[in-house]
Write a protein that holds these residues in place. Structure first.
Motif, PDB file in Angstrom:
ATOM      1  N   GLY A  11     -20.660  -2.349  26.104  1.00 47.80           N
ATOM      2  CA  GLY A  11     -20.455  -2.641  27.519  1.00 47.80           C
ATOM      3  C   GLY A  11     -19.362  -1.824  28.167  1.00 47.80           C
ATOM      4  O   GLY A  11     -19.106  -1.958  29.357  1.00 47.80           O
ATOM      5  N   ASN A  13     -18.852   1.041  29.744  1.00 47.60           N
ATOM      6  CA  ASN A  13     -19.773   2.045  30.267  1.00 47.60           C
ATOM      7  C   ASN A  13     -19.216   2.978  31.330  1.00 47.60           C
ATOM      8  O   ASN A  13     -19.894   3.916  31.735  1.00 47.60           O
ATOM      9  CB  ASN A  13     -21.018   1.344  30.824  1.00 47.60           C
ATOM     10  N   CYS A  14     -18.043   2.711  31.830  1.00 45.55           N
ATOM     11  CA  CYS A  14     -17.516   3.617  32.865  1.00 45.55           C
ATOM     12  C   CYS A  14     -15.990   3.677  32.813  1.00 45.55           C
ATOM     13  O   CYS A  14     -15.357   2.952  32.048  1.00 45.55           O
ATOM     14  CB  CYS A  14     -17.987   3.185  34.259  1.00 45.55           C
ATOM     15  N   SER A  16     -13.834   2.656  34.820  1.00 46.90           N
ATOM     16  CA  SER A  16     -13.188   1.413  35.224  1.00 46.90           C
ATOM     17  C   SER A  16     -13.040   0.477  34.034  1.00 46.90           C
ATOM     18  O   SER A  16     -12.001  -0.169  33.850  1.00 46.90           O
ATOM     19  CB  SER A  16     -13.994   0.764  36.356  1.00 46.90           C
ATOM     20  N   CYS A  17     -14.080   0.437  33.208  1.00 45.21           N
ATOM     21  CA  CYS A  17     -13.996  -0.321  31.946  1.00 45.21           C
ATOM     22  C   CYS A  17     -12.849   0.218  31.101  1.00 45.21           C
ATOM     23  O   CYS A  17     -12.073  -0.551  30.527  1.00 45.21           O
ATOM     24  CB  CYS A  17     -15.266  -0.147  31.118  1.00 45.21           C
ATOM     25  N   LYS A  20      -9.509  -0.963  32.333  1.00 42.85           N
ATOM     26  CA  LYS A  20      -9.270  -2.381  32.043  1.00 42.85           C
ATOM     27  C   LYS A  20      -8.835  -2.565  30.589  1.00 42.85           C
ATOM     28  O   LYS A  20      -7.908  -3.323  30.292  1.00 42.85           O
ATOM     29  CB  LYS A  20     -10.558  -3.197  32.268  1.00 42.85           C
ATOM     30  N   PHE A  64     -15.749  -7.886  26.879  1.00 43.16           N
ATOM     31  CA  PHE A  64     -16.477  -6.899  26.084  1.00 43.16           C
ATOM     32  C   PHE A  64     -16.779  -7.445  24.695  1.00 43.16           C
ATOM     33  O   PHE A  64     -16.078  -8.311  24.186  1.00 43.16           O
ATOM     34  CB  PHE A  64     -15.660  -5.613  25.961  1.00 43.16           C
TER      35      PHE A  64
HETATM   36 MO1  9UX Z   1     -18.230   0.049  35.070  1.00 46.32          MO
HETATM   37 MO2  9UX Z   1     -17.390  -1.709  33.129  1.00 46.32          MO
HETATM   38  O1  9UX Z   1     -19.469   0.072  36.546  1.00 46.32           O
HETATM   39  O2  9UX Z   1     -17.028  -3.601  32.858  1.00 46.32           O
HETATM   40  S1  9UX Z   1     -16.580  -1.527  35.179  1.00 46.32           S
HETATM   41  S2  9UX Z   1     -19.478  -0.692  33.446  1.00 46.32           S
END
Ligand code: 9UX
Length: 71
Positions: A11, A13-14, A16-17, A20, A64
């Motif tokens: 999960g 995937n980007c 932003s992940c 975090k 996640f």
């Molecule tokens: Mo990105 Mo991650 O669109 O939890 S924020 S997949």
């Protein structure tokens, strides 16, 4: 003692992940590296300051799933 652990994070995937995850782990380690392509998070930490379970929990608590953990 310095230890290194790797997590396979489903999960993630980007970018932003990635941010975090880096953010929650920053409380327990000063040395976190992320490979987004491989969905792999590698953490170097002091055994006095963190445990593998604590690190794993931090990642799971923000939603996640960890499919593999390599000490
Ligand atoms: Mo990105 Mo991650 O669109 O939890 S924020 S997949």
């Amino acid at each position: 003692m310095n230890k290194t652990i790797s997590f396979q994070v489903e999960g993630m995937n980007c970018n932003s992940c990635v941010s975090k995850i880096e953010n929650v782990l920053s409380n327990l380690s000063k040395d976190v590296s992320v490979n987004l392509e491989e969905k792999k998070v590698t953490v170097s930490f002091l055994s006095e300051e963190a445990t593998p379970m604590q690190l794993k929990k931090q990642i799971e608590q923000i939603g996640f799933k960890i499919s593999k953990m390599t000490l």
